[in-house]
Design a protein around this motif. Structure first.
Motif, PDB file in Angstrom:
ATOM      1  N   ASP A   2       0.786  -1.236   0.000  1.00 12.10           N
ATOM      2  CA  ASP A   2       0.000   0.000   0.000  1.00 12.10           C
ATOM      3  C   ASP A   2       0.818   1.287   0.000  1.00 12.10           C
ATOM      4  OD1 ASP A   2       0.921  -0.490   2.569  1.00 12.10           O
ATOM      5  OD2 ASP A   2      -0.913   0.154   3.560  1.00 12.10           O
ATOM      6  N   ILE A   3       2.133   1.201   0.193  1.00 13.65           N
ATOM      7  CA  ILE A   3       2.954   2.415   0.230  1.00 13.65           C
ATOM      8  C   ILE A   3       4.189   2.181  -0.637  1.00 13.65           C
ATOM      9  CG2 ILE A   3       4.196   4.076   1.671  1.00 13.65           C
ATOM     10  CD1 ILE A   3       2.518   3.062   4.070  1.00 13.65           C
ATOM     11  N   LYS A   4       4.212   2.803  -1.792  1.00 19.84           N
ATOM     12  CA  LYS A   4       5.315   2.615  -2.734  1.00 19.84           C
ATOM     13  C   LYS A   4       6.650   2.999  -2.088  1.00 19.84           C
ATOM     14  CE  LYS A   4       6.930   3.761  -7.302  1.00 19.84           C
ATOM     15  NZ  LYS A   4       6.851   4.576  -8.465  1.00 19.84           N
ATOM     16  N   GLY A   5       7.620   2.105  -2.219  1.00 18.97           N
ATOM     17  CA  GLY A   5       8.960   2.363  -1.701  1.00 18.97           C
ATOM     18  C   GLY A   5       9.142   2.106  -0.216  1.00 18.97           C
ATOM     19  N   ALA A   6       8.117   1.604   0.470  1.00 16.75           N
ATOM     20  CA  ALA A   6       8.195   1.393   1.916  1.00 16.75           C
ATOM     21  C   ALA A   6       8.598  -0.048   2.226  1.00 16.75           C
ATOM     22  CB  ALA A   6       6.867   1.730   2.586  1.00 16.75           C
ATOM     23  N   TRP A   7       9.859  -0.202   2.632  1.00 14.59           N
ATOM     24  CA  TRP A   7      10.390  -1.490   3.067  1.00 14.59           C
ATOM     25  C   TRP A   7      10.470  -1.480   4.584  1.00 14.59           C
ATOM     26  CZ3 TRP A   7      11.977  -5.627  -0.046  1.00 14.59           C
ATOM     27  CH2 TRP A   7      11.963  -5.383  -1.425  1.00 14.59           C
ATOM     28  N   GLN A   8      10.097  -2.600   5.195  1.00 18.79           N
ATOM     29  CA  GLN A   8      10.070  -2.644   6.651  1.00 18.79           C
ATOM     30  C   GLN A   8      10.146  -4.073   7.165  1.00 18.79           C
ATOM     31  OE1 GLN A   8       6.080  -0.948   7.257  1.00 18.79           O
ATOM     32  NE2 GLN A   8       5.448  -2.957   8.019  1.00 18.79           N
ATOM     33  N   PHE A   9      10.263  -4.184   8.498  1.00 19.80           N
ATOM     34  CA  PHE A   9      10.129  -5.466   9.182  1.00 19.80           C
ATOM     35  C   PHE A   9       8.636  -5.772   9.323  1.00 19.80           C
ATOM     36  CE2 PHE A   9      14.090  -3.980  11.588  1.00 19.80           C
ATOM     37  CZ  PHE A   9      14.962  -4.732  10.812  1.00 19.80           C
ATOM     38  N   PRO A  10       8.266  -7.048   9.406  1.00 20.30           N
ATOM     39  CA  PRO A  10       6.873  -7.370   9.710  1.00 20.30           C
ATOM     40  C   PRO A  10       6.490  -6.813  11.088  1.00 20.30           C
ATOM     41  CG  PRO A  10       8.026  -9.300   8.899  1.00 20.30           C
ATOM     42  CD  PRO A  10       9.062  -8.240   9.135  1.00 20.30           C
ATOM     43  N   GLN A  11       5.277  -6.322  11.181  1.00 21.80           N
ATOM     44  CA  GLN A  11       4.790  -5.747  12.434  1.00 21.80           C
ATOM     45  C   GLN A  11       3.273  -5.757  12.427  1.00 21.80           C
ATOM     46  OE1 GLN A  11       6.403  -1.720  11.996  1.00 21.80           O
ATOM     47  NE2 GLN A  11       4.329  -0.997  11.617  1.00 21.80           N
ATOM     48  N   GLY A  12       2.681  -5.577  13.588  1.00 20.48           N
ATOM     49  CA  GLY A  12       1.234  -5.510  13.638  1.00 20.48           C
ATOM     50  C   GLY A  12       0.723  -5.253  15.036  1.00 20.48           C
ATOM     51  N   GLY A  13      -0.533  -4.896  15.096  1.00 20.06           N
ATOM     52  CA  GLY A  13      -1.162  -4.536  16.357  1.00 20.06           C
ATOM     53  C   GLY A  13      -1.347  -5.713  17.298  1.00 20.06           C
ATOM     54  N   ILE A  14      -1.434  -5.377  18.570  1.00 14.19           N
ATOM     55  CA  ILE A  14      -1.696  -6.360  19.613  1.00 14.19           C
ATOM     56  C   ILE A  14      -3.187  -6.298  19.918  1.00 14.19           C
ATOM     57  CG2 ILE A  14      -1.216  -7.041  21.997  1.00 14.19           C
ATOM     58  CD1 ILE A  14       1.523  -5.613  21.690  1.00 14.19           C
ATOM     59  N   ASP A  15      -3.857  -7.423  19.775  1.00 13.31           N
ATOM     60  CA  ASP A  15      -5.293  -7.477  20.035  1.00 13.31           C
ATOM     61  C   ASP A  15      -5.567  -7.432  21.536  1.00 13.31           C
ATOM     62  OD1 ASP A  15      -5.800  -7.669  17.311  1.00 13.31           O
ATOM     63  OD2 ASP A  15      -6.008  -9.858  17.346  1.00 13.31           O
ATOM     64  N   GLU A  16      -6.758  -7.003  21.888  1.00 15.41           N
ATOM     65  CA  GLU A  16      -7.195  -6.944  23.281  1.00 15.41           C
ATOM     66  C   GLU A  16      -7.001  -8.299  23.954  1.00 15.41           C
ATOM     67  OE1 GLU A  16      -8.717  -4.943  26.548  1.00 15.41           O
ATOM     68  OE2 GLU A  16      -8.602  -4.044  24.566  1.00 15.41           O
ATOM     69  N   GLY A  17      -6.290  -8.315  25.090  1.00 16.62           N
ATOM     70  CA  GLY A  17      -6.064  -9.528  25.852  1.00 16.62           C
ATOM     71  C   GLY A  17      -4.959 -10.436  25.309  1.00 16.62           C
ATOM     72  N   GLU A  18      -4.309 -10.031  24.252  1.00 18.49           N
ATOM     73  CA  GLU A  18      -3.265 -10.845  23.620  1.00 18.49           C
ATOM     74  C   GLU A  18      -1.895 -10.461  24.168  1.00 18.49           C
ATOM     75  OE1 GLU A  18      -2.688 -12.198  19.017  1.00 18.49           O
ATOM     76  OE2 GLU A  18      -2.805 -10.045  19.356  1.00 18.49           O
ATOM     77  N   SER A  19      -1.038 -11.438  24.410  1.00 20.42           N
ATOM     78  CA  SER A  19       0.321 -11.143  24.853  1.00 20.42           C
ATOM     79  C   SER A  19       1.153 -10.704  23.647  1.00 20.42           C
ATOM     80  CB  SER A  19       0.958 -12.373  25.495  1.00 20.42           C
ATOM     81  OG  SER A  19       1.311 -13.315  24.492  1.00 20.42           O
ATOM     82  N   PRO A  20       2.218  -9.932  23.868  1.00 21.12           N
ATOM     83  CA  PRO A  20       3.074  -9.550  22.742  1.00 21.12           C
ATOM     84  C   PRO A  20       3.623 -10.757  21.976  1.00 21.12           C
ATOM     85  CG  PRO A  20       3.543  -8.141  24.610  1.00 21.12           C
ATOM     86  CD  PRO A  20       2.613  -9.228  25.097  1.00 21.12           C
ATOM     87  N   ARG A  21       4.018 -11.812  22.672  1.00 25.06           N
ATOM     88  CA  ARG A  21       4.565 -12.992  21.979  1.00 25.06           C
ATOM     89  C   ARG A  21       3.493 -13.663  21.124  1.00 25.06           C
ATOM     90  NH1 ARG A  21       9.332 -16.757  23.141  1.00 25.06           N
ATOM     91  NH2 ARG A  21      10.014 -14.965  24.323  1.00 25.06           N
ATOM     92  N   ASP A  22       2.274 -13.775  21.646  1.00 21.44           N
ATOM     93  CA  ASP A  22       1.180 -14.355  20.856  1.00 21.44           C
ATOM     94  C   ASP A  22       0.880 -13.479  19.639  1.00 21.44           C
ATOM     95  OD1 ASP A  22       0.949 -16.537  22.565  1.00 21.44           O
ATOM     96  OD2 ASP A  22      -0.774 -15.714  23.650  1.00 21.44           O
ATOM     97  N   ALA A  23       0.902 -12.155  19.830  1.00 22.64           N
ATOM     98  CA  ALA A  23       0.679 -11.230  18.712  1.00 22.64           C
ATOM     99  C   ALA A  23       1.768 -11.392  17.656  1.00 22.64           C
ATOM    100  CB  ALA A  23       0.625  -9.791  19.215  1.00 22.64           C
ATOM    101  N   LEU A  24       2.997 -11.560  18.101  1.00 19.54           N
ATOM    102  CA  LEU A  24       4.112 -11.765  17.177  1.00 19.54           C
ATOM    103  C   LEU A  24       3.857 -12.974  16.281  1.00 19.54           C
ATOM    104  CD1 LEU A  24       7.216 -11.361  16.350  1.00 19.54           C
ATOM    105  CD2 LEU A  24       7.623 -13.127  18.062  1.00 19.54           C
ATOM    106  N   LEU A  25       3.530 -14.100  16.892  1.00 16.86           N
ATOM    107  CA  LEU A  25       3.320 -15.329  16.118  1.00 16.86           C
ATOM    108  C   LEU A  25       2.115 -15.207  15.191  1.00 16.86           C
ATOM    109  CD1 LEU A  25       4.182 -17.939  18.882  1.00 16.86           C
ATOM    110  CD2 LEU A  25       5.643 -17.145  16.990  1.00 16.86           C
ATOM    111  N   ARG A  26       1.047 -14.579  15.662  1.00 20.05           N
ATOM    112  CA  ARG A  26      -0.135 -14.378  14.815  1.00 20.05           C
ATOM    113  C   ARG A  26       0.206 -13.477  13.631  1.00 20.05           C
ATOM    114  NH1 ARG A  26      -2.978 -10.199  14.506  1.00 20.05           N
ATOM    115  NH2 ARG A  26      -2.500  -9.402  16.591  1.00 20.05           N
TER     116      ARG A  26
END
Length: 157
Positions: free
Chosen positions: A33-57
């Protein structure tokens, strides 16, 4: 009086190729969605989700696999602000993101597939440290340097 900035809780994965530690190559991907934007994978943490669980999801959703070995988790949360021209387009109501970073290594038989049901990326590459910092989207470069320096300091990079 200036209002307090609001940051979206988020996880981010610094993925090392399966040939780590023999070679230190980093996964980066180009956003659809953003031309020229290279990055690491990332994403939001859902309500009640641990950071590690969010990472794997998030890894499963974005690169088609969560077959990784978690090498290290940065104890600090890292904040960044969205550029002014992007803030309202990306996540209305948030001024930026606050991220928990994980350093992970792909397991030997992991297959990356960015053609997920809702693709975020249209291409990816494994690059060395210098190319990584040249290629990533400019507004994330300082954050990436900060987190990479942390993982270097603790002996992983």
């Amino acid at each position: 009086m200036q209002k307090a900035k609001k940051y979206r809780p988020n996880v981010a994965a610094i993925i090392l190729s399966s040939d780590y530690p023999l070679k230190c190559r980093f996964f980066i991907a180009h956003r659809c969605d953003i031309k020229g934007a290279w990055q690491f994978p990332q994403g939001g943490i859902d309500e009640g989700e641990s950071p590690r669980d969010a990472l794997l999801r998030e890894l499963k959703e974005e690169i088609g696999t969560n077959e990784v070995e978690v090498l290290c988790e940065c104890p600090e949360w890292i904040k960044y602000d969205f550029p002014k021209n992007m803030a309202k387009k990306i996540y209305a109501g948030f001024d930026g993101q606050i991220q928990k970073y994980f350093l992970v290594r792909l397991k030997n038989d992991s297959l990356i597939d960015i053609q997920t049901p809702v693709p975020e990326f249209d291409k990816y590459d494994f690059v060395d440290y210098e190319r990584l910092l040249e290629q990533v989207t400019p507004f994330k470069k300082e954050v990436y340097k900060q987190i990479l320096n942390y993982f270097k300091k603790v002996g992983y990079i």
